[in-house]
Design a protein around this motif. Structure first.
Motif: not given
Length: 281
Positions: A19-24
């Motif tokens: 999962i991307t940092y941006r998604a989190v």
């Protein structure tokens, strides 16, 4: 009044680290997470310490939830749409919601990430310059075969999703309709401990599936090589062509092709093309 944004957030298809940092960050900051299955998604959210309120939005209630979700956005709040795994809307709910937001001039933002179809294409070893995503075929044999017949002359690699209980029937029908020489690939458990890729003919893949119950477990991505020469008339056994000619003497060509296809297993499209080619000669 400022309208909130709808974020389309891709989530892991197996390994929670994908999962991307941006998604989190987005999942932590939005006002509501619209999840396909809130119980399933809770595991992911708990893993990353995300306490955002969730709302269930799935195939059976999406139409009923759209008005409420649009009201949330019109109040200036933001929403993240997630599916059980991968990129929302790709064989998952969300299309009607996105269209509704777009129609009222709202903001829809992509938070890209995992997608089983793309991941499978990248590791299967089949051509990737052109591909056609088909999603799930019909659960009923006759309808499934009819769907496959649309791709008899398709040059692009076909990408399908299939469930464990139908995987054998799916491969058998693909072999029957598209031809026994087509190279296919089975990709399952992508990003998980037992990620598996098997490539071969339909017969070889069915033999492998039958070797062990474990081989038929998991969600499958099925990839089928496109036809190599779409202009070539398929080679058909002369006895089948004779049967087609006899049938055509007493019924229209399309009905004759359907009858002989049922008896011989040769695709209706292939029979029709061969009949037209022979008549032109």
């Amino acid at each position: 009044m400022s309208t909130g944004s709808l974020y389309i957030v891709a989530t892991p298809i197996g390994n929670l680290k994908d999962i991307t940092y941006r998604a989190v960050d987005v999942l932590k900051q939005v006002d509501i997470i619209a999840a396909e299955d809130t119980r399933h998604s809770r595991k992911l959210l708990d893993h990353y310490g995300i306490a955002t309120k969730m709302m269930a939005v799935h195939d059976h209630n999406e139409a009923d939830k759209i008005t409420a979700l649009l009201d949330v956005l019109n109040q200036g709040q933001s929403i993240a749409l997630i599916s059980d795994a991968g990129t929302p809307l790709i064989s998952d709910p969300g299309y009607r919601l996105v269209r509704g937001v777009r129609e009222q001039g709202g903001s829809v933002v992509a938070i890209p990430g995992p997608c089983a179809a793309i991941a499978a294409l990248s590791i299967a070893g089949l051509p990737t310059d052109r591909f056609l995503f088909v999603g799930f075929l019909s659960a009923k044999q006759q309808a499934r075969r009819a769907q496959l017949e649309q791709f008899v002359n398709e040059r692009a690699t076909l990408v399908l999703y299939e469930s464990p209980k139908r995987i054998l029937d799916c491969i058998a029908d693909a072999e029957l309709v598209l031809g026994e020489d087509r190279t296919m690939a089975l990709v399952k458990e992508i990003t998980k401990t037992f990620e598996t890729v098997r490539t071969g003919t339909g017969r070889q893949l069915r033999d492998w599936l039958l070797e062990s119950d474990a081989h038929r477990k998991g969600e499958f991505v099925v990839l089928i090589e496109g036809v190599q020469d779409a202009g070539r008339v398929p080679s058909i056994d002369p006895s089948v062509l004779r049967a087609l000619n006899l049938a055509h003497q007493s019924m229209p060509l399309k009905k004759a092709c359907a009858l002989v296809s049922e008896l011989s297993g040769v695709a209706k499209n292939a029979l029709y093309e061969a009949a037209i080619a022979n008549s032109n000669e």
